[in-house]
Design an enzyme around this catalytic site. Structure first.
Site, PDB file in Angstrom:
ATOM      1  N   LYS A  37       5.716  -2.589   7.853  1.00 25.90           N
ATOM      2  CA  LYS A  37       6.702  -1.741   7.191  1.00 25.90           C
ATOM      3  C   LYS A  37       8.004  -2.514   7.038  1.00 25.90           C
ATOM      4  O   LYS A  37       8.624  -2.915   8.032  1.00 25.90           O
ATOM      5  CB  LYS A  37       6.929  -0.474   8.013  1.00 25.90           C
ATOM      6  CG  LYS A  37       7.877   0.531   7.377  1.00 25.90           C
ATOM      7  CD  LYS A  37       7.946   1.759   8.252  1.00 25.90           C
ATOM      8  CE  LYS A  37       8.753   2.857   7.612  1.00 25.90           C
ATOM      9  NZ  LYS A  37       8.772   4.070   8.447  1.00 25.90           N
ATOM     10  N   VAL A  92       5.378  -0.368   2.635  1.00 17.41           N
ATOM     11  CA  VAL A  92       4.366  -0.701   3.629  1.00 17.41           C
ATOM     12  C   VAL A  92       3.334  -1.629   2.993  1.00 17.41           C
ATOM     13  O   VAL A  92       2.865  -1.381   1.874  1.00 17.41           O
ATOM     14  CB  VAL A  92       3.678   0.572   4.190  1.00 17.41           C
ATOM     15  CG1 VAL A  92       2.616   0.196   5.214  1.00 17.41           C
ATOM     16  CG2 VAL A  92       4.715   1.501   4.821  1.00 17.41           C
ATOM     17  N   ASP A 119       9.524  14.013  10.897  1.00 18.52           N
ATOM     18  CA  ASP A 119       9.008  14.001   9.527  1.00 18.52           C
ATOM     19  C   ASP A 119       7.513  14.287   9.489  1.00 18.52           C
ATOM     20  O   ASP A 119       6.741  13.567   8.846  1.00 18.52           O
ATOM     21  CB  ASP A 119       9.311  12.666   8.854  1.00 18.52           C
ATOM     22  CG  ASP A 119       9.235  12.756   7.319  1.00 18.52           C
ATOM     23  OD1 ASP A 119       9.359  13.884   6.785  1.00 18.52           O
ATOM     24  OD2 ASP A 119       9.052  11.716   6.664  1.00 18.52           O
ATOM     25  N   ILE A 121       0.807  -1.218   0.000  1.00 17.18           N
ATOM     26  CA  ILE A 121       0.000   0.000   0.000  1.00 17.18           C
ATOM     27  C   ILE A 121       0.842   1.270   0.000  1.00 17.18           C
ATOM     28  O   ILE A 121       0.306   2.375  -0.052  1.00 17.18           O
ATOM     29  CB  ILE A 121      -0.967   0.028   1.203  1.00 17.18           C
ATOM     30  CG1 ILE A 121      -0.207  -0.139   2.525  1.00 17.18           C
ATOM     31  CG2 ILE A 121      -2.020  -1.058   1.057  1.00 17.18           C
ATOM     32  CD1 ILE A 121      -1.098  -0.075   3.762  1.00 17.18           C
ATOM     33  N   GLY A 177       8.457   3.869  -0.389  1.00 19.11           N
ATOM     34  CA  GLY A 177       9.310   5.038  -0.203  1.00 19.11           C
ATOM     35  C   GLY A 177      10.756   4.678  -0.450  1.00 19.11           C
ATOM     36  O   GLY A 177      11.082   3.529  -0.782  1.00 19.11           O
ATOM     37  N   GLY A 178      11.651   5.642  -0.287  1.00 24.98           N
ATOM     38  CA  GLY A 178      13.058   5.392  -0.531  1.00 24.98           C
ATOM     39  C   GLY A 178      13.687   4.468   0.487  1.00 24.98           C
ATOM     40  O   GLY A 178      14.661   3.763   0.191  1.00 24.98           O
ATOM     41  N   MET A 179      13.124   4.442   1.726  1.00 23.55           N
ATOM     42  CA  MET A 179      13.703   3.631   2.791  1.00 23.55           C
ATOM     43  C   MET A 179      12.925   2.359   3.069  1.00 23.55           C
ATOM     44  O   MET A 179      13.455   1.435   3.700  1.00 23.55           O
ATOM     45  CB  MET A 179      13.795   4.453   4.079  1.00 23.55           C
ATOM     46  CG  MET A 179      14.694   5.667   3.995  1.00 23.55           C
ATOM     47  SD  MET A 179      14.674   6.621   5.530  1.00 23.55           S
ATOM     48  CE  MET A 179      15.251   5.408   6.712  1.00 23.55           C
TER      49      MET A 179
END
Length: 316
Positions: free
Chosen positions: A37, A22, A136, A14, A17-19
């Site tokens: 995650k 999820v 963040d 769903i 991201g770069g890291m």
């Protein structure tokens, strides 16, 4: 179907991201939906310290119990890719729309914007009283649900006072919401709640004005959309019926001087008062930043703000 820890079935990706990525998953032991995650394996290969950092962050986030914070349930190591075990975090699955998507759909009424930010501030107050800095805060990490706001992704959170950078020394966070003292620091700076309050001020400004409070710069070394060196955030444009104290508070949150910013406690209480809402603010913990000076009256020790209404919920 992939299974982690012999209990978490991954059903649908769903988010990416770069890291990390999820997944929507299911906990077969407790028979409940979860969000899982997965940290990108290449980060583990580049630095063995990442595993311990993710474990520490999961433990920190798991200590938070607040209606506006998405809970963390578990931590483990995945061996989905041969030879590259990587950490994963199991979290509360939050159903709703991100604030980023909501803002892209069109303008929002100032009452809604202020209430959303009041609940975000309450979530930050819960983190700050436990010595945790989110690092963040941005629209994509805020989910709007029928029951209220949920703040997501404490995945790059830090303990207040620890070095405010990633394991490779880079600044973490989204440039537009990164406090100027973090961008302009020479050497390593400590993570502070004041940096979260700055991001909260930018968030409130963006929700109310639909733009950032400065003109983007093309200066060398300045990340895209980050506040340029020496620039002050612009005051809010006129918004019909918006209380003056909300506009003033928004600008105070974005002060270049961290010491001049109000605490997350003060922001939560003052924004909630402006829209006649209730927020849950923990007033006990590692730092007594807010104290009751008379029945129903609270003083923010950092900025000497007084006269909070008494109908807001607080820890005993």
């Amino acid at each position: 179907m992939r299974v982690l820890g012999e209990r978490y079935r991954l059903e649908q990706r769903i988010g990416v991201g770069g890291m990390s990525e999820v997944w929507r998953g299911h906990d077969d032991v407790l028979d409940r939906p979860v969000a899982v995650k997965l940290i990108a394996p290449h980060l583990i290969e580049s630095s063995s310290a990442v595993v311990e950092q993710v474990r520490t962050e999961a433990r920190s986030a798991a200590r938070l119990s607040h209606p506006n914070v998405a809970g963390v349930h578990d931590f483990g190591m995945s061996s989905l890719l041969p030879g590259t075990p990587a950490p994963y975090i199991v979290m509360e699955l939050v159903e709703g729309e991100t604030l980023a998507d909501h803002l892209r759909a069109g303008p929002i009424d100032w009452h809604i914007a202020v209430r959303v930010c009041a609940e975000v501030a309450a979530a930050l107050a819960a983190a700050h009283v436990h010595g945790i800095v989110h690092r963040d805060i941005k629209p994509a990490n805020i989910i709007l649900t029928p029951a209220g706001v949920k703040v997501l992704d404490f995945g790059i959170a830090a303990i207040a006072g620890e070095p405010d950078s990633a394991v490779d020394g880079t600044i973490v966070g989204t440039p537009a919401f990164v406090a100027p003292e973090r961008l302009e620091a020479d050497g390593v700076t400590p993570a502070t709640p004041a940096a979260d309050v700055y991001a909260l001020g930018v968030l409130l400004y963006l929700c109310l004005a639909r733009t950032l409070p400065w003109e983007p710069s093309n200066l060398p070394g300045v990340p895209p959309n980050a506040i340029p060196p020496g620039v002050e955030a612009a005051p809010l444009p006129p918004i019909p019926d918006l209380p003056d104290e909300v506009a003033k508070l928004c600008h105070q949150c974005m002060s270049r001087d961290p010491e001049a910013r109000p605490t997350s406690f003060a922001v939560a209480l003052l924004l909630a008062e402006a829209v006649d809402a209730q927020v849950y603010v923990p007033l006990t913990g590692s730092a007594p930043l807010v104290r009751e000076v008379s029945p129903g009256q609270w003083r923010d020790e950092a900025t000497d703000v007084l006269d909070f209404p008494g109908r807001h919920r607080a820890d005993p």
